[in-house]
Each structure stands twice: as C-alpha cells, then as structure tokens.
Design an enzyme around this catalytic site. Structure first.
Site, short mmCIF file in Angstrom:
data_model
loop_
_atom_site.label_atom_id
_atom_site.label_comp_id
_atom_site.label_asym_id
_atom_site.label_seq_id
_atom_site.Cartn_x
_atom_site.Cartn_y
_atom_site.Cartn_z
N CYS A 196 -6.23 -1.44 -3.60
CA CYS A 196 -5.83 -1.55 -5.01
C CYS A 196 -6.03 -2.93 -5.63
O CYS A 196 -6.28 -3.04 -6.83
CB CYS A 196 -4.39 -1.07 -5.22
SG CYS A 196 -3.15 -2.04 -4.36
N CYS B 82 -5.52 2.81 -4.96
CA CYS B 82 -5.46 2.40 -3.55
C CYS B 82 -6.63 2.92 -2.74
O CYS B 82 -6.89 2.47 -1.62
CB CYS B 82 -4.14 2.86 -2.94
SG CYS B 82 -2.72 2.16 -3.82
N LYS C 281 6.04 5.86 2.15
CA LYS C 281 5.93 5.02 0.95
C LYS C 281 6.01 5.92 -0.27
O LYS C 281 5.14 6.76 -0.50
CB LYS C 281 4.60 4.26 0.97
CG LYS C 281 4.37 3.45 -0.31
CD LYS C 281 3.16 2.57 -0.17
CE LYS C 281 2.86 1.86 -1.47
NZ LYS C 281 1.67 1.00 -1.36
N ARG D 260 0.20 6.72 -9.17
CA ARG D 260 -0.07 6.87 -7.73
C ARG D 260 0.61 8.10 -7.15
O ARG D 260 0.75 8.22 -5.94
CB ARG D 260 0.38 5.61 -7.00
CG ARG D 260 -0.44 4.46 -7.47
CD ARG D 260 -0.34 3.21 -6.67
NE ARG D 260 -1.35 2.32 -7.24
CZ ARG D 260 -1.31 1.02 -7.27
NH1 ARG D 260 -0.32 0.39 -6.70
NH2 ARG D 260 -2.26 0.33 -7.82
N LYS E 51 9.70 2.52 2.55
CA LYS E 51 9.53 1.64 1.39
C LYS E 51 9.66 2.43 0.10
O LYS E 51 9.03 3.49 0.03
CB LYS E 51 8.12 1.05 1.51
CG LYS E 51 7.69 0.23 0.36
CD LYS E 51 6.25 -0.15 0.54
CE LYS E 51 5.80 -0.84 -0.71
NZ LYS E 51 4.40 -1.05 -0.75
C1 PBG Z 1 -0.32 -1.88 -2.28
C2 PBG Z 1 1.12 -2.21 -2.21
C3 PBG Z 1 2.12 -2.11 -3.18
C4 PBG Z 1 3.27 -2.69 -2.64
C5 PBG Z 1 2.94 -3.10 -1.36
N1 PBG Z 1 1.61 -2.76 -1.10
C6 PBG Z 1 2.07 -1.63 -4.57
C7 PBG Z 1 1.90 -0.21 -4.88
O1 PBG Z 1 1.73 0.65 -4.01
O2 PBG Z 1 1.91 0.07 -6.06
C8 PBG Z 1 4.58 -2.87 -3.34
C9 PBG Z 1 5.45 -3.92 -2.77
C10 PBG Z 1 6.54 -4.40 -3.66
O3 PBG Z 1 6.83 -3.81 -4.71
O4 PBG Z 1 7.15 -5.39 -3.28
N2 PBG Z 1 -0.65 -0.55 -2.32
#
Ligand code: PBG
Length: 323
Positions: free
Chosen positions: A120, A128, A194, A216, A247
């Site tokens: 990304c 991504c 995630k 996403r 996460k």
């Molecule tokens: C990349 C990624 C993201 C985060 C970590 N790796 C952003 C997303 O998926 O939009 C978010 C981490 C954070 O908010 O601290 N794909």
C-alpha cells in the site's frame, strides 16, 4: 463474616500488591514501530500522531540509542513520485527498508528487526495488493509480489517479515520463496486477524497510504465476523506462520483472548495509530492520565493473551515500566 472473604493480599502495602500481581508488561514485550523516509537528516513530525516521526535511515543510530526493548517494526514511506501501479519501489535491493535493515543490523546485531510486507505504501492507488484490468485486487499476482518483497527484506537481514496485506495464501507464498532461497531462519509474523478499521486513520496519514478509491473491506476482516478471523489465523498457522497478530488491539481484545485458546503460536497485539491518538488527544484535553491509560491498555492486551505488543508508546512505556 468468614475470615477468607477479606482481600487481604491487596490491602495495605505496595509490596503486597506487587507480590500478588499476575500480569505485568515489561520492556521485553514491546515492539517499536518506525516510519522511514528517503534522504538524509529528515525527522518529520506526524501531525495526527503527536510524538511520532518519519525519519531517514541515517537517523536510525540515534533512534535506537538507549532503546531498552528487543524489537522494531519498520514501515517505509516512499515519496509520491516513487509510487506506481506495480509497486516497483518495494523490490529495490537498496530501497528504504533493505537499507534500514542493514544499518540496524550493523548498529546492533541483537536487535530483532521486523519488516512490514505490504504494497500500500508503494502503489499509486494505495491498495495493499495490485489491481487488475477489471479494477479489482489481483490476489494471486499480489502474493507473488509480497513474497518477492519479503525475500528482499530477508536477504538484507530482517529477522521476521510481517505480511499485512491480508491477501489469501500470502504466508504460504512467502514461506516457500524464502525457503527456496535458503532463508529458512527468517520467521513470518502474520497479521492474521487484521480488521478493516477506522482506527488506522492516523497511520494512513503517517504512511501516506490511504486508498485512492474504495476501501479495504474486500480484503481486511469485518468487525462483525469473529469466526472468519479465527479461520484466517489458523489458515496462516497451517501455511507456516511463526507468529500471529491481532490488530487493532483493545477493540478486538475478545478476538485476542479467544485466539489464545486456539493456537500455540506466539501472538502479537497491535495497539494501532488510532488507539494511540485517542489516548494522546484525551490526555492533551486533560480528561485522562496518559501514563496510566497507556499502561492499562497494554496490560489488558497481555492479560488477554498477547506475548508481544506493538505500540507507538514503546519508548515511554519502557521508561514508565522500568522499576
Ligand atoms: C499496511 C498497514 C496499515 C497498518 C499497519 N500496516 C494500514 C492499513 O491497513 O490501512 C495500520 C497500523 C496503525 O494504524 O497503526 N497495510
């Protein structure tokens, strides 16, 4: 009253509370995220994340000086003109991340260097994975690119690669390419659970990685579907993941707790940018005690089953938790 109905262990003295304490986060549990930019001598504040900076690789020496924690997680923030449809800048052997990994390993060979593996930050559209002619994410083409990116990080010396793109089969593709290239010792930390989350808002400002169109939700998990998160996580384990991740952290503490019962792999919890910004802003507004709120949040994650915690509070916490 029966004698044992009194909670005598917690009363009276700090010493008695310490003796009975079940969960404590220590500096050993923390992972520091670092945003890296090209060039030299750059240290730019990130507006939405007070206290967090984007730095150039040459400033890493200073950044990790006196660091009391075992691991860092690296994110690249390439310049806009370096982004393109194929995320080409992600595969440069002398790109931001490989250079940073080599530098860190030179400064401190013991530091565990983890790298974010996602397209990304490198794609013009900020998704991504890469987009096919129909305007959709091309899962299978994307996992090949993610594997290539992971290989380059591992060749530079990364200890752990952390795929965060949420493409199906990404862990298997990475494991297989790493092994083919003799990189059997490089571990994979999968962002298995995630969720598509509003709490990533400040990160997208930090990494300049907001999707140019759409969102996403087609590849990140829905917060309404816990079962899917476990299926994905166990699938990643079967594909060869060495670590799993949940996460965001606190809003998904139930997922973390349940995942702990379903796997024997170590689990990392990610206190994401929005969680950090909420504590910062509330503290700034004078409505919350920042130190206590930060400690309470990460302790909750450890209590729920996290072995390690990725947090923008790492530096402060390693001071606050030292005793
Ligand atoms: C990349 C990624 C993201 C985060 C970590 N790796 C952003 C997303 O998926 O939009 C978010 C981490 C954070 O908010 O601290 N794909």
């Amino acid at each position: 009253m029966f004698p044992n109905t009194r909670m005598r262990r917690n009363r009276l003295t700090e010493g008695r509370r310490r003796l009975a304490r079940q969960v404590a986060v220590t500096a050993d549990n923390l992972i520091l995220p670092i945003f890296l930019v090209e060039g030299a001598g750059r240290r730019e504040p990130i507006e939405s994340m007070p206290g967090v900076y984007r730095i150039s690789v040459d400033l890493l020496d200073k950044e990790i000086e006196d660091l009391k924690i075992p691991a860092v997680l690296l994110f690249a923030v390439p310049e806009t003109h370096k982004k393109n449809e194929n995320a080409q800048a992600a595969f440069e052997p002398d790109g931001i991340i490989p250079s940073a990994v080599r530098r860190l390993k030179k400064i401190d060979p013991e530091l565990v260097v983890i790298t974010d593996v996602c397209l990304c930050a490198y794609t013009t559209d900020g998704h991504c994975g890469i987009i096919n002619q129909k305007g959709q994410i091309d899962n299978d083409a994307s996992i090949e690119l993610l594997a290539e990116m992971a290989k380059i990080h591992a060749q530079a010396g990364a200890d752990i690669v952390a795929p965060s793109a949420m493409m199906d089969g990404q862990v298997a593709a990475i494991r297989s390419l790493l092994d083919k290239n003799g990189l059997c010792d490089t571990a994979i930390m999968s962002y298995a659970a995630k969720f598509a989350s509003s709490f990533y808002g400040p990160f997208r400002d930090a990494a300049k990685s907001s999707p140019a169109f759409g969102d996403r939700q087609s590849y990140q998990l829905s917060f309404a579907n816990p079962t899917e998160a476990f299926r994905d996580a166990l699938q990643d384990e079967a594909e060869g993941a060495d670590w799993l991740m949940v996460k965001p952290g606190l809003p998904y503490i139930d997922i973390l707790y349940q995942l702990r019962q379903k796997t024997l792999l170590p689990i990392a919890a990610y206190q994401v940018s929005g969680e950090y910004a909420m504590i910062k802003c509330a503290a700034k507004a004078g409505v919350i005690n920042e130190k206590n709120a930060a400690i309470e949040s990460v302790t909750a994650m450890k209590r729920a089953g996290a072995d390690a915690i990725i947090t923008y509070y790492t530096k402060e916490l390693s001071e606050w938790l030292a005793r």
